[in-house]
Design a protein around this motif. Structure first.
Motif, mmCIF file in Angstrom:
data_model
loop_
_atom_site.group_PDB
_atom_site.id
_atom_site.type_symbol
_atom_site.label_atom_id
_atom_site.label_comp_id
_atom_site.label_asym_id
_atom_site.label_seq_id
_atom_site.Cartn_x
_atom_site.Cartn_y
_atom_site.Cartn_z
ATOM 1 N N GLU A 64 0.611 -1.215 0.017
ATOM 2 C CA GLU A 64 -0.060 0.154 -0.140
ATOM 3 C C GLU A 64 0.949 1.275 0.030
ATOM 4 O O GLU A 64 0.625 2.196 -0.645
ATOM 5 N N ALA A 65 1.972 1.155 0.544
ATOM 6 C CA ALA A 65 2.957 2.261 0.595
ATOM 7 C C ALA A 65 3.791 2.388 -0.445
ATOM 8 O O ALA A 65 4.753 3.144 -0.580
ATOM 9 N N GLY A 66 3.880 1.386 -1.333
ATOM 10 C CA GLY A 66 4.459 1.230 -2.525
ATOM 11 C C GLY A 66 6.169 0.657 -2.159
ATOM 12 O O GLY A 66 6.978 1.040 -3.080
ATOM 13 N N GLU A 67 6.008 0.051 -1.428
ATOM 14 C CA GLU A 67 7.658 -0.286 -0.872
ATOM 15 C C GLU A 67 8.199 -1.328 -2.013
ATOM 16 O O GLU A 67 7.226 -2.312 -2.308
ATOM 17 N N SER A 68 9.313 -1.055 -2.445
ATOM 18 C CA SER A 68 9.903 -2.007 -3.254
ATOM 19 C C SER A 68 10.509 -3.166 -2.575
ATOM 20 O O SER A 68 10.493 -3.229 -1.460
ATOM 21 N N LEU A 69 10.618 -4.419 -3.617
ATOM 22 C CA LEU A 69 11.229 -5.600 -2.871
ATOM 23 C C LEU A 69 12.633 -5.340 -2.381
ATOM 24 O O LEU A 69 12.916 -5.732 -1.055
#
Length: 100
Positions: A64-69
């Motif tokens: 949801e926060a757009g955190e990348s791998l």
């Protein structure tokens, strides 16, 4: 450590699998390395043996926060270092089983 109840991860559809991608030396001089299997919703860490992959724990991806791998892996590394250097009570996101 997270109060989330332990449940084995579904790793049947990995998006990335890396052997010994996370390696660090704890304050007591011991080296720790983990095999990583990333799925769309979580990154699982553990080790491989002749019986297969043995899961030690996981971290939920913050999609949801757009955190990348890469961001999730960085957070997991920080929590694992905290776990081994300061104790399980001080980690923020990883969920571990009794194997840890």
């Amino acid at each position: 450590m997270s109060k989330t109840e332990w449940i084995m991860s579904d790793i049947s559809e990995p998006i990335k699998m890396c052997s010994d991608i996370l390696e660090f030396k704890s304050n007591d001089g011991e080296w720790h390395d983990f095999t990583i299997i990333a799925t769309r919703t979580r990154v699982v860490f553990g080790g491989c043996c002749n019986a297969g992959f043995i899961e030690s724990g996981y971290i939920e991806r913050d999609l949801e926060a757009g955190e990348s791998l890469y961001g999730t892996l960085s957070e997991m590394l920080a929590d694992l270092e905290t776990y081994y250097n300061d104790g399980p009570a001080y980690v923020s996101r990883i969920v571990c089983n009794e194997r840890m």
